[in-house]
Design a protein around this motif. Structure first.
Motif, PDB file in Angstrom:
ATOM      1  N   ASN A   1      46.321  37.220  39.246  1.00 47.97           N
ATOM      2  CA  ASN A   1      45.911  37.472  40.627  1.00 47.97           C
ATOM      3  C   ASN A   1      46.761  38.558  41.273  1.00 47.97           C
ATOM      4  OD1 ASN A   1      48.319  36.055  40.754  1.00 47.97           O
ATOM      5  ND2 ASN A   1      47.758  34.913  42.593  1.00 47.97           N
ATOM      6  N   ALA A   2      47.318  39.452  40.464  1.00 50.23           N
ATOM      7  CA  ALA A   2      48.283  40.440  40.969  1.00 50.23           C
ATOM      8  C   ALA A   2      47.721  41.305  42.091  1.00 50.23           C
ATOM      9  CB  ALA A   2      48.760  41.324  39.817  1.00 50.23           C
ATOM     10  N   THR A   3      46.427  41.570  42.088  1.00 50.95           N
ATOM     11  CA  THR A   3      45.827  42.408  43.140  1.00 50.95           C
ATOM     12  C   THR A   3      45.356  41.601  44.338  1.00 50.95           C
ATOM     13  OG1 THR A   3      43.599  42.234  42.205  1.00 50.95           O
ATOM     14  CG2 THR A   3      45.007  44.026  41.390  1.00 50.95           C
ATOM     15  N   GLY A   4      45.491  40.284  44.261  1.00 46.85           N
ATOM     16  CA  GLY A   4      44.939  39.422  45.300  1.00 46.85           C
ATOM     17  C   GLY A   4      43.613  38.808  44.899  1.00 46.85           C
ATOM     18  N   THR A   5      43.108  39.177  43.737  1.00 53.18           N
ATOM     19  CA  THR A   5      41.894  38.596  43.171  1.00 53.18           C
ATOM     20  C   THR A   5      42.142  38.359  41.691  1.00 53.18           C
ATOM     21  OG1 THR A   5      40.499  39.795  44.747  1.00 53.18           O
ATOM     22  CG2 THR A   5      39.423  38.937  42.780  1.00 53.18           C
ATOM     23  N   TYR A   6      41.700  37.233  41.173  1.00 56.67           N
ATOM     24  CA  TYR A   6      41.903  36.946  39.754  1.00 56.67           C
ATOM     25  C   TYR A   6      41.004  37.833  38.904  1.00 56.67           C
ATOM     26  CZ  TYR A   6      44.821  32.931  40.830  1.00 56.67           C
ATOM     27  OH  TYR A   6      45.854  32.132  41.266  1.00 56.67           O
ATOM     28  N   GLU A   7      41.650  38.629  38.022  1.00 56.88           N
ATOM     29  CA  GLU A   7      40.945  39.566  37.148  1.00 56.88           C
ATOM     30  C   GLU A   7      41.566  39.534  35.749  1.00 56.88           C
ATOM     31  OE1 GLU A   7      38.272  41.045  37.931  1.00 56.88           O
ATOM     32  OE2 GLU A   7      38.248  41.427  40.095  1.00 56.88           O
ATOM     33  N   LEU A   8      40.883  40.178  34.804  1.00 54.32           N
ATOM     34  CA  LEU A   8      41.340  40.272  33.421  1.00 54.32           C
ATOM     35  C   LEU A   8      42.270  41.467  33.244  1.00 54.32           C
ATOM     36  CD1 LEU A   8      37.935  39.611  31.632  1.00 54.32           C
ATOM     37  CD2 LEU A   8      39.831  37.999  31.848  1.00 54.32           C
TER      38      LEU A   8
ATOM     39  N   GLU B   1      52.748  48.017  28.002  1.00 54.79           N
ATOM     40  CA  GLU B   1      51.762  48.456  28.983  1.00 54.79           C
ATOM     41  C   GLU B   1      50.774  47.335  29.311  1.00 54.79           C
ATOM     42  OE1 GLU B   1      48.201  51.786  29.593  1.00 54.79           O
ATOM     43  OE2 GLU B   1      49.355  51.706  27.722  1.00 54.79           O
ATOM     44  N   GLN B   2      50.505  47.153  30.604  1.00 48.41           N
ATOM     45  CA  GLN B   2      49.498  46.221  31.082  1.00 48.41           C
ATOM     46  C   GLN B   2      48.475  46.990  31.899  1.00 48.41           C
ATOM     47  OE1 GLN B   2      51.421  42.993  33.142  1.00 48.41           O
ATOM     48  NE2 GLN B   2      52.789  42.530  31.424  1.00 48.41           N
ATOM     49  N   ARG B   3      47.208  46.688  31.679  1.00 48.26           N
ATOM     50  CA  ARG B   3      46.128  47.437  32.317  1.00 48.26           C
ATOM     51  C   ARG B   3      45.084  46.473  32.869  1.00 48.26           C
ATOM     52  NH1 ARG B   3      41.106  48.960  30.942  1.00 48.26           N
ATOM     53  NH2 ARG B   3      41.280  48.017  28.861  1.00 48.26           N
ATOM     54  N   GLN B   4      44.698  46.675  34.115  1.00 48.50           N
ATOM     55  CA  GLN B   4      43.632  45.860  34.696  1.00 48.50           C
ATOM     56  C   GLN B   4      42.301  46.262  34.080  1.00 48.50           C
ATOM     57  OE1 GLN B   4      43.598  45.655  38.977  1.00 48.50           O
ATOM     58  NE2 GLN B   4      41.524  44.811  39.035  1.00 48.50           N
ATOM     59  N   VAL B   5      41.564  45.282  33.569  1.00 49.01           N
ATOM     60  CA  VAL B   5      40.308  45.542  32.871  1.00 49.01           C
ATOM     61  C   VAL B   5      39.119  45.472  33.820  1.00 49.01           C
ATOM     62  CG1 VAL B   5      38.768  44.721  31.039  1.00 49.01           C
ATOM     63  CG2 VAL B   5      41.255  44.665  30.705  1.00 49.01           C
ATOM     64  N   THR B   6      39.064  44.414  34.634  1.00 43.90           N
ATOM     65  CA  THR B   6      37.928  44.213  35.521  1.00 43.90           C
ATOM     66  C   THR B   6      38.376  44.362  36.969  1.00 43.90           C
ATOM     67  OG1 THR B   6      38.351  41.826  35.441  1.00 43.90           O
ATOM     68  CG2 THR B   6      36.690  42.709  33.933  1.00 43.90           C
ATOM     69  N   ASP B   7      37.426  44.678  37.819  1.00 36.96           N
ATOM     70  CA  ASP B   7      37.721  44.843  39.249  1.00 36.96           C
ATOM     71  C   ASP B   7      36.427  44.573  40.007  1.00 36.96           C
ATOM     72  OD1 ASP B   7      38.705  45.410  41.718  1.00 36.96           O
ATOM     73  OD2 ASP B   7      38.970  47.557  41.392  1.00 36.96           O
ATOM     74  N   ARG B   8      36.232  43.319  40.414  1.00 40.38           N
ATOM     75  CA  ARG B   8      35.006  42.923  41.100  1.00 40.38           C
ATOM     76  C   ARG B   8      35.366  42.190  42.387  1.00 40.38           C
ATOM     77  NH1 ARG B   8      30.860  39.762  37.956  1.00 40.38           N
ATOM     78  NH2 ARG B   8      32.562  38.289  37.599  1.00 40.38           N
ATOM     79  N   PRO B   9      34.551  42.296  43.421  1.00 42.57           N
ATOM     80  CA  PRO B   9      34.891  41.698  44.714  1.00 42.57           C
ATOM     81  C   PRO B   9      35.205  40.211  44.647  1.00 42.57           C
ATOM     82  CG  PRO B   9      33.025  43.183  44.965  1.00 42.57           C
ATOM     83  CD  PRO B   9      33.295  43.090  43.494  1.00 42.57           C
ATOM     84  N   ASN B  10      34.490  39.478  43.777  1.00 45.76           N
ATOM     85  CA  ASN B  10      34.699  38.035  43.695  1.00 45.76           C
ATOM     86  C   ASN B  10      35.477  37.614  42.463  1.00 45.76           C
ATOM     87  OD1 ASN B  10      33.546  36.798  46.066  1.00 45.76           O
ATOM     88  ND2 ASN B  10      31.589  37.587  45.355  1.00 45.76           N
TER      89      ASN B  10
ATOM     90  N   ASP C   1      43.011  35.712  49.398  1.00 43.92           N
ATOM     91  CA  ASP C   1      42.870  35.680  50.849  1.00 43.92           C
ATOM     92  C   ASP C   1      41.825  34.646  51.283  1.00 43.92           C
ATOM     93  OD1 ASP C   1      44.766  37.515  51.740  1.00 43.92           O
ATOM     94  OD2 ASP C   1      43.450  39.217  51.375  1.00 43.92           O
ATOM     95  N   GLU C   2      40.739  34.587  50.538  1.00 41.53           N
ATOM     96  CA  GLU C   2      39.686  33.634  50.874  1.00 41.53           C
ATOM     97  C   GLU C   2      40.168  32.196  50.681  1.00 41.53           C
ATOM     98  OE1 GLU C   2      36.446  31.639  51.988  1.00 41.53           O
ATOM     99  OE2 GLU C   2      36.720  33.796  52.272  1.00 41.53           O
ATOM    100  N   ARG C   3      40.880  31.955  49.601  1.00 41.77           N
ATOM    101  CA  ARG C   3      41.392  30.595  49.360  1.00 41.77           C
ATOM    102  C   ARG C   3      42.395  30.191  50.443  1.00 41.77           C
ATOM    103  NH1 ARG C   3      40.929  25.961  49.147  1.00 41.77           N
ATOM    104  NH2 ARG C   3      42.133  24.579  47.814  1.00 41.77           N
ATOM    105  N   ILE C   4      43.253  31.120  50.845  1.00 35.30           N
ATOM    106  CA  ILE C   4      44.213  30.824  51.907  1.00 35.30           C
ATOM    107  C   ILE C   4      43.483  30.510  53.209  1.00 35.30           C
ATOM    108  CG2 ILE C   4      45.977  31.879  53.376  1.00 35.30           C
ATOM    109  CD1 ILE C   4      46.972  33.331  50.829  1.00 35.30           C
ATOM    110  N   LYS C   5      42.460  31.275  53.502  1.00 35.95           N
ATOM    111  CA  LYS C   5      41.694  31.022  54.718  1.00 35.95           C
ATOM    112  C   LYS C   5      41.097  29.619  54.697  1.00 35.95           C
ATOM    113  CE  LYS C   5      37.839  32.636  57.524  1.00 35.95           C
ATOM    114  NZ  LYS C   5      36.801  33.657  57.745  1.00 35.95           N
ATOM    115  N   GLN C   6      40.589  29.216  53.556  1.00 34.22           N
ATOM    116  CA  GLN C   6      39.976  27.889  53.458  1.00 34.22           C
ATOM    117  C   GLN C   6      41.010  26.788  53.676  1.00 34.22           C
ATOM    118  OE1 GLN C   6      37.644  27.515  49.863  1.00 34.22           O
ATOM    119  NE2 GLN C   6      36.741  29.534  50.131  1.00 34.22           N
ATOM    120  N   VAL C   7      42.174  26.922  53.068  1.00 37.39           N
ATOM    121  CA  VAL C   7      43.210  25.913  53.244  1.00 37.39           C
ATOM    122  C   VAL C   7      43.670  25.871  54.702  1.00 37.39           C
ATOM    123  CG1 VAL C   7      45.558  25.238  52.596  1.00 37.39           C
ATOM    124  CG2 VAL C   7      43.969  26.026  50.844  1.00 37.39           C
ATOM    125  N   ARG C   8      43.798  27.033  55.324  1.00 41.49           N
ATOM    126  CA  ARG C   8      44.199  27.073  56.733  1.00 41.49           C
ATOM    127  C   ARG C   8      43.181  26.349  57.620  1.00 41.49           C
ATOM    128  NH1 ARG C   8      45.201  32.198  57.073  1.00 41.49           N
ATOM    129  NH2 ARG C   8      47.472  32.048  56.891  1.00 41.49           N
TER     130      ARG C   8
END
Length: 615
Positions: A56-63, A72-81, A596-603
């Motif tokens: 979740n390094a970017t704030g969204t869980y991705e591969l 070297e580490q490289r982000q593979v996917t980048d999708r809104p959800n 961010d969405e998960r935090i909003k829900q818990v709040r």
């Protein structure tokens, strides 16, 4: 009544990375969600320096792809959800990932080279579907793809680059791809053609679809037993398949030679459930043992039939894999300590940069006598606090799952706000034997709530819980039990918070994905038309007019597991009688992968409790 469609949910603002790095004045509960996390890395069997993990390094869980030789580490996917479903090919050249629409789990497989580049359609010729397993061949051009749709049931296809897909299996009942042998000549399939979605049988096919062998523990007895594929031996020409079975009342491994039919029962005599994975040379197994909410690891030598413990700290082991040098990498956490990927070779395998997650308080084990036997519950409370306390009963999903002594940011947030948290491994939970797991059939939901009621009585009687400030909450099946509990035990709970719940069981059945229809037929003994009285007895909407406590419901509008229409039916019934309730809808599926969405829900959940319970 208050409603929101989630349109004001934050979308990974630019300052997120700076906040994650610095922490600022952020409360501990929020830091736990924001702190960078990684999954146990999967590595390519023929290119072990190449790995794939989720973060979740970017704030969204991705591969992410990780070249261990260079670091070297490289982000593979980048999708809104977000994206979490990915597989690394055995040769390390390709990353397959599942592409659905906004979390609806209905889509297609795409692939990207490990080194990066454009995403290709991985299996041209296959229409979108729900996934039903995937196995990739060592030749770099072969895949076995499982699909599930309402129209076709389950189909399995052999896919080779440059050739049209070939269907090798089809059945109305649920099934899935288990594994592909080292040389690609054998395909293991789990199926439920007998109609019991909780207990699979096994079939081994050749690539042309012809049957090589069958293993079926569901025949000839009054109790059906399940089997699961744990993997073919990772050795050329080896026809041994590692299988999980329930023949002694719990999950255990055996080795089945599909060519000769010989079965080697390991008879490990460990209490609780046992799973296993091959060592890379095929001479041994890494044994994962789960018992009474905790996990441990062993090495099993197949020649000497000897079990040796692999040292791990007390807590939960969420996954383990053996590297070519024989070292074991495993994902570990406890309720008090955040998750970390460790190695028996020493040190931490992956340590993502950025803010570190605060810890929490340890769990206490409680055993309560219930109507079906002893019930195990895990209790957390603020350090130094004495009861009676406002208490949250946080009910796990599944139902075939269990709460463990593992790190969980949600319960920790409640503890930070002064609540005690009780988690109940009710009948239906895994890890306590097959009879405990299978006990919920037919009286679905009601069985689990009997166990929760017994633990509730203990919590009050022990002085832990304030009976006037009891919160019932959970997600998925836990959300279902929350709504059912509020209706069938209306005087027991001061508040209910149901996350992605089943609310109207009949409508949910008709709208949900096909594999879950099969599970519901197994649990309830038929369809809503065949056993209407069971669906009625187990459906929260049956009891909605009895609900007294304020109700908070959150739901993903694209959820294929607990679809939105059946939740709207329940909400309309609350509205009709002017019941106190709030609804939060968000643009995702069965939960969110956006921090961010998960935090909003818990709040929102914490605020709902504060406003209605005080404090």
């Amino acid at each position: 009544m208050t409603e929101s469609n989630g349109s004001d949910a934050p979308d990974r603002p630019d300052q997120t990375e700076r906040v994650v790095e610095q922490g600022g004045d952020m409360p501990d509960w929020e830091k736990r969600f924001r702190a960078p996390r990684v999954s146990l890395p999967e590595w390519a069997q023929d290119a072990p320096d190449r790995s794939l993990f989720v973060s979740n390094a970017t704030g969204t869980y991705e591969l992410y792809a990780w070249d261990r030789s260079t670091g070297e580490q490289r982000q593979v996917t980048d999708r809104p959800n977000g994206t979490t479903d990915g597989v690394l090919s055995p040769d390390g050249e390709w990353i397959w990932w599942f592409d659905d629409k906004d979390g609806d789990e209905f889509g297609v497989w795409r692939r990207q080279r490990f080194s990066g580049g454009e995403d290709d359609l991985a299996a041209p010729g296959l229409d979108p579907s729900y996934p039903a397993g995937l196995a990739l061949g060592r030749d770099g051009r072969t895949a076995v793809v499982g699909r599930s749709t309402d129209e076709d049931g389950t189909t399995i296809h052999l896919v080779r680059t440059g050739e049209p897909p070939v269907e090798i299996y089809r059945h109305r009942e649920s099934a899935g791809v288990g594994d592909l042998s080292h040389d690609g000549s054998l395909i293991a399939v789990e199926h439920t053609e007998h109609g019991d979605a909780m207990h699979s049988a096994l079939r081994v096919l050749r690539p042309d679809g012809t049957v090589v062998a069958e293993l079926d523990d569901t025949r000839g007895g009054t109790e059906e037993l399940g089997l699961e594929v744990l993997g073919f031996a990772p050795v050329a020409g080896d026809t041994r398949l590692l299988v999980g079975h329930q023949r002694r009342g719990r999950w255990e491994p055996l080795v089945w030679d599909v060519a000769t039919g010989e079965e080697t029962d390991l008879a490990l005599e460990l209490p609780g459930d046992v799973s296993a994975e091959w060592y890379p040379d095929g001479t041994g197994l890494i044994i994962a043992h789960g018992f009474e909410a905790r996990g441990e690891l062993f090495r099993y030598d197949l020649a000497e039939r000897r079990l040796v413990k692999v040292p791990t700290p007390r807590g939960a082991v969420s996954g383990a894999t053996v590297r070519p040098d024989g070292s074991v990498e495993y994902l570990w956490s406890s309720a008090a300590e955040p998750p970390v990927v460790r190695s028996t070779a020493g040190g931490v395998v992956l340590d993502p940069p950025g803010m570190k997650s605060p810890g929490s308080v340890p769990v206490e084990d409680v055993w309560v006598e219930g109507p079906g036997g002893r019930i195990h519950a895990l209790v957390q409370k603020p350090a130094g606090a004495t009861g009676p306390l406002p208490t949250v009963f946080d009910i796990h999903g599944g139902p075939t799952w269990h709460d463990s002594d593992s790190f969980a940011a949600g319960p920790a947030a409640w503890v930070d706000h002064g609540y005690a948290v009780v988690r109940v491994n009710y009948r239906g939970s895994t890890g306590y034997g097959r009879a405990w797991t299978d006990a919920l059939k037919h009286r679905v939901g009601l069985i689990e709530l009997e166990d929760i009621a017994a633990v509730r009585a203990w919590a009050i009687g022990s002085g832990l819980a304030d009976p006037a400030r009891l919160v019932l909450t959970g997600g998925s099946w836990g959300g279902y039990l929350t709504l059912l509990g509020l209706g069938t035990q209306p005087d027991a709970w001061a508040l209910g918070i149901a996350v992605v719940p089943v609310a109207d069981y009949v409508t949910a059945y008709h709208d949900e994905m096909e594999a879950l229809k099969a599970m519901d037929r197994t649990l309830l003994g038929g369809t809503p038309e065949e056993v209407p009285e069971r669906f009625e007895a187990s459906s929260p909407i049956t009891y909605v007019d009895r609900v007294k406590a304020p109700v908070y419901i959150s739901a993903g509008v694209n959820d294929p597991r607990c679809p939105i229409r059946q939740i709207e039916n329940y909400v309309q019934r609350l509205e009709a009688r002017g019941a106190v309730h709030e609804v939060y809808r968000y643009d995702a599926g069965h939960g969110s992968l956006v921090v961010d969405e998960r935090i909003k829900q818990v709040r929102l959940e914490l605020d709902f409790a504060r406003r209605h319970l005080g404090g």
